[in-house]
Design an enzyme around this catalytic site. Structure first.
Site, short mmCIF file in Angstrom:
data_model
loop_
_atom_site.label_atom_id
_atom_site.label_comp_id
_atom_site.label_asym_id
_atom_site.label_seq_id
_atom_site.Cartn_x
_atom_site.Cartn_y
_atom_site.Cartn_z
CD GLU A 70 -1.28 -2.33 2.15
OE1 GLU A 70 -2.08 -3.09 2.72
OE2 GLU A 70 -0.04 -2.49 2.22
CB CYS A 99 -0.83 0.62 5.10
SG CYS A 99 0.77 -0.10 4.69
#
Length: 140
Positions: A70, A99
């Site tokens: 991510e 993330c």
């Protein structure tokens, strides 16, 4: 979701292969997989410090030399000057709290993941946002 799995195959992580695909206005704007930063020796060569220290999954992320899928997708969008505001991020695994914080600040509006990842802080952070979180359901 198949694209996230394909992207994850590029991962150099010894513990878990994760792929992420950012989509905006039905177009792929960036992809990312977990692994060491560009130009840095990969864990395949150096070994995994977290593994050597028996660090459980989800703990002591700062000991890892790699970035998450991510994170790399968001960084790739930034590197190429593509806005992530209003985008959807598709992930092989539900994002961790680190993330999740990046996803919130990148103004991504939806997370679609396939595999659960238990992170109470990520769940708590998401409760304070309008980000839609969906578990991907495979159609038969």
């Amino acid at each position: 979701m198949e694209m996230t799995k394909l992207t994850a195959k590029r991962s150099t992580c010894l513990r878990r292969q994760v792929g992420a695909v950012l989509v905006k206005d039905t177009r792929v704007i960036a992809t990312g997989y977990n692994g060491a930063p560009s130009g840095v020796t990969h864990c395949e060569v150096t070994g995994c410090l977290r593994q050597k220290l028996n660090v459980p999954s989800g703990e002591r992320h700062e000991l890892c030399r790699g970035l998450h899928g991510e994170q790399n997708a968001i960084i790739q969008a930034a590197l190429h000057g593509v806005s992530t505001e209003g985008a959807t991020i598709y992930c092989t695994t539900k994002p961790c709290s680190i993330c999740t914080k990046m996803i919130i600040n990148a103004k991504i509006s939806r997370i679609v993941y396939e595999e659960h990842y238990d992170d109470a802080l990520a769940d708590e952070l998401l409760k304070d946002t309008d980000i839609r979180v969906l578990k991907f359901k495979k159609e038969n």
